[in-house]
Write an enzyme that holds these catalytic residues in place. Sequence first.
Site, PDB file in Angstrom:
ATOM      1  N   HIS A 138     -24.101  15.995  32.679  1.00  0.00           N
ATOM      2  CA  HIS A 138     -24.278  15.333  31.968  1.00  0.00           C
ATOM      3  C   HIS A 138     -24.348  13.954  31.417  1.00  0.00           C
ATOM      4  O   HIS A 138     -24.904  13.675  30.356  1.00  0.00           O
ATOM      5  CB  HIS A 138     -22.738  15.140  31.436  1.00  0.00           C
ATOM      6  CG  HIS A 138     -22.045  16.320  31.501  1.00  0.00           C
ATOM      7  ND1 HIS A 138     -20.839  16.727  32.572  1.00  0.00           N
ATOM      8  CD2 HIS A 138     -22.346  17.210  30.898  1.00  0.00           C
ATOM      9  CE1 HIS A 138     -20.136  17.684  32.184  1.00  0.00           C
ATOM     10  NE2 HIS A 138     -21.063  18.556  31.026  1.00  0.00           N
ATOM     11  N   SER A 158     -19.563  21.560  36.847  1.00  0.00           N
ATOM     12  CA  SER A 158     -18.534  20.952  36.710  1.00  0.00           C
ATOM     13  C   SER A 158     -16.948  21.617  37.023  1.00  0.00           C
ATOM     14  O   SER A 158     -16.253  21.706  37.423  1.00  0.00           O
ATOM     15  CB  SER A 158     -17.833  20.543  35.054  1.00  0.00           C
ATOM     16  OG  SER A 158     -18.512  19.795  34.246  1.00  0.00           O
TER      17      SER A 158
END
Length: 279
Positions: free
Chosen positions: A37, A186
Amino acid sequence: METIRTVAEMERRASELRESGAVIGLVPTMGALHEGHLSLIRRAAGLADTVVVSIFVNPTQFGPSEDFESYPRDVERDAALAGEAGCDIVFAPEAHDVYPAHYATVVHVQHLTRRLCGAFRPGHFDGVTTVVAKLLNIVRPHLAVFGRKDGQQLAVIERMVADLDMGVRIVPGDTVREPDGLAMSSRNSYLSDAEREDAVVLSQALELARGLFDSGETNAALVVGRMREMIESKETTEIQYIEAVDRATMDPVAELGENVMIAMAVFLGKTRLIDNMVL
Ligand code: PAF
């Protein structure tokens, strides 16, 4: 750095930014930020005057047996990381604000959503395109950055933006990998030690495909077969799909070539990981 918690305040701020002539870049995320990210945020910061990072665990893109409840949430940690990477505004709305009472609209992209993840996660892409359309309307960015790791998602969003004349530039960001090749996600944090060790086989299988293709092999079934053998040799893996598809249409291809994406979803124990490579 600002944190905005409501849709109304974000809309007001977006109008102000637009009027001031600022180029707005949006990086939509569900939080649990990692280096993947952060590289998207840095990319946006290199292209825009004001970078907005949305943090919203979108309930409509999770199936009933998926990890919506357990998905990691820590907005303060994420906001600090986003700020260091060049984010100016964190937009972290509540679900009831994004989907208020009587909410009734779904954005559905046809065709590209039928295969790969779309075949195994019914309704997933409707949830993604609906929330992304809403985020684009709320933040009104000039550009929005999406990771190549979610290859089908990227193609679906590009289609939606073109089909609906949404007037925003979609910027793809490269997949960031751990030193051993595992794509950052994640969901990697869910892996046990044994599963983490086996998980490296996903990127190794993509490397195998790349090597076969570079040495002249274009038979998609043969290459996918070799990848399957490699992945299945690891104890904790269970392949959900591996497919070679046209990157623009997501239709399966028999021959490997330019703009072919080889995409996979593999369970490591209970954790489902995806990865892909565009030739
Ligand atoms: O890729 C994600 O994290 C999500 O699908 C997105 C684009 C933020 C929409 O919720």
